[in-house]
Design an enzyme around this catalytic site. Sequence first.
Site, PDB file in Angstrom:
ATOM      1  N   CYS A   1      -6.800  -6.713  -9.847  1.00 50.89           N
ATOM      2  CA  CYS A   1      -5.578  -7.634 -10.805  1.00 50.89           C
ATOM      3  C   CYS A   1      -3.947  -7.138  -9.474  1.00 50.89           C
ATOM      4  CB  CYS A   1      -5.107  -5.965 -12.199  1.00 50.89           C
ATOM      5  SG  CYS A   1      -6.404  -6.211 -13.340  1.00 50.89           S
TER       6      CYS A   1
ATOM      7  N   ARG B   1       0.397  -1.696  -5.259  1.00 49.04           N
ATOM      8  CA  ARG B   1      -0.438  -0.197  -5.296  1.00 49.04           C
ATOM      9  C   ARG B   1      -1.369   0.181  -3.975  1.00 49.04           C
ATOM     10  NH1 ARG B   1      -3.449  -2.684 -10.134  1.00 49.04           N
ATOM     11  NH2 ARG B   1      -4.705  -0.553 -10.798  1.00 49.04           N
ATOM     12  N   PRO B   2       0.163   1.213  -3.639  1.00 46.40           N
ATOM     13  CA  PRO B   2      -0.349   1.271  -1.571  1.00 46.40           C
ATOM     14  C   PRO B   2      -1.615   2.349  -1.589  1.00 46.40           C
ATOM     15  CG  PRO B   2       1.232   2.611  -2.405  1.00 46.40           C
ATOM     16  CD  PRO B   2       1.156   1.751  -3.822  1.00 46.40           C
TER      17      PRO B   2
ATOM     18  N   ASP C   1      -1.617   4.563   0.447  1.00 41.50           N
ATOM     19  CA  ASP C   1      -1.255   5.122   1.875  1.00 41.50           C
ATOM     20  C   ASP C   1      -1.597   7.052   1.978  1.00 41.50           C
ATOM     21  OD1 ASP C   1       0.222   6.034  -0.461  1.00 41.50           O
ATOM     22  OD2 ASP C   1       2.259   6.215   0.823  1.00 41.50           O
ATOM     23  N   GLN C   2      -1.579   7.237  -0.097  1.00 41.19           N
ATOM     24  CA  GLN C   2      -2.498   8.724  -0.568  1.00 41.19           C
ATOM     25  C   GLN C   2      -3.727   9.250   0.251  1.00 41.19           C
ATOM     26  OE1 GLN C   2      -0.057  11.257  -1.210  1.00 41.19           O
ATOM     27  NE2 GLN C   2       1.229   9.549  -0.625  1.00 41.19           N
TER      28      GLN C   2
ATOM     29  N   ASN D   1     -13.882   2.526 -15.722  1.00 40.62           N
ATOM     30  CA  ASN D   1     -12.588   3.228 -14.497  1.00 40.62           C
ATOM     31  C   ASN D   1     -13.079   4.646 -14.243  1.00 40.62           C
ATOM     32  OD1 ASN D   1     -10.695   1.047 -14.545  1.00 40.62           O
ATOM     33  ND2 ASN D   1      -9.504   2.032 -16.171  1.00 40.62           N
TER      34      ASN D   1
ATOM     35  N   ILE E   1       4.635   3.876 -14.293  1.00 41.82           N
ATOM     36  CA  ILE E   1       3.327   4.075 -12.857  1.00 41.82           C
ATOM     37  C   ILE E   1       3.344   2.300 -12.557  1.00 41.82           C
ATOM     38  CG2 ILE E   1       0.368   4.142 -13.203  1.00 41.82           C
ATOM     39  CD1 ILE E   1       2.072   5.763 -14.271  1.00 41.82           C
TER      40      ILE E   1
END
Length: 429
Positions: free
Chosen positions: A117, A122-123, A125-126, A23, A327
């Site tokens: 995945c 899992r947008p 937008d932020q 990650n 989450i």
Amino acid sequence: MEKLLIEGGRALNGTIRVSGAKNSAVALIPTTILADTPVTIGGVPNISDVKMLGDLLEEIGGKVTYGQEEEMVVDPSNMVAMPLPNGKVKKLRASYYLMGAMLGRFKKAVIGLPGGCHLGPRPIDQHIKGFEALGAHVTNEQGAIYLRADELRGARIYLDVVSVGATINIMLAAVRAKGRTVIENAAKEPEIIDVATLLTSMGARIKGAGTDVIRIDGVDSLHGCHHTIIPDRIEAGTYMILGAASGGEVTVDNVIPQHLESVTAKLREAGVQVETNDDQITVNGNRKLKVVDIKTLVYPGFPTDLQQPFTTLLTKAHGTGVVTDTIYGARFKHIDELRRMNAQIKVEGRSAIVTGPVLLQGAKVKASDLRAGAALVIAGLMADGITEVTGLEHIDRGYENIVDKLKGLGANIWREQMTKQEIEEMKNA
């Protein structure tokens, strides 16, 4: 295509070494776009996501070479703002970091909406909110995000939800903007500190990474440097859970124990003996397991990426445990596969209710995403008989040399080519 075969029921013992953090790597590699001279990243994991990002950097004119000791050298000097609306970019969730990096360097980017995945919505937008606050014009056209800016100016950005991806992406876009950017309600994950450390070594001015307020003072240019990736806390946590599940004694090497405090605490609560020192954690799994409840939270809480492997472990515990994912509510595709193996689990909303102990039985199962794959490998190692896991491409996205590493602990695990008939059956399943 390959499948994984696992003969279960063996106690695993020995030392297993953790690779560099996936990650982190998938964010650090796009970060190199922002430099004017070559960047060397050490400890790069040998996984498919890393290779794909390297290929994408070459598509836009970068020169990528792989050196000794898992080193990746990126020369970004001839990169151009080439649009990437299709192709590899869509296969990779973390390709969205190319947006922030290309916007930061070139003031424009076209990036196909990413894959990876499938974990429900899992947008981004932020991310877009942050780019717009910095002065970018953002549109979504035919499945690609178009970003343009005459200039980027520092801004105060409050994230409505704590998002690792948005925090990093806004950092990437802001480091070469004019003036100061303040990110409030920022994510605090170790991977964010890792990206900030690389950027700082490249000449960026960043304060507060690892806290919920990050301040960035823009600079005109960034230069190359050498940076080593932090160890992968999710890979480490996976092997800690595996040690507890297998009934042996497993030492996980090359870890930062404070990154894993939530996992260590839950394993101890379940009756597992866990010992930590500077860069190793030893897990002894030969005690009777007590049931615990898990609730995933943003860091430093229990990681969503370890929810699926821990669910597998709970099939061995005495009683009924509840695993709640706050989450990603859709992260329960592994449950049906565990049920095929005799697990007693039901899903209610965002929670999985696990009743044990049961002896898992070897079966044919399919990994639908990366961490589901890890959960099924652990299940195979616990089970009676042989387990066959397909969907290996998901596991290879995030676990380096998993077969060799597990063989080193005494696991009987191997890969086999799938027949044409098996591939057809899998596609139709």
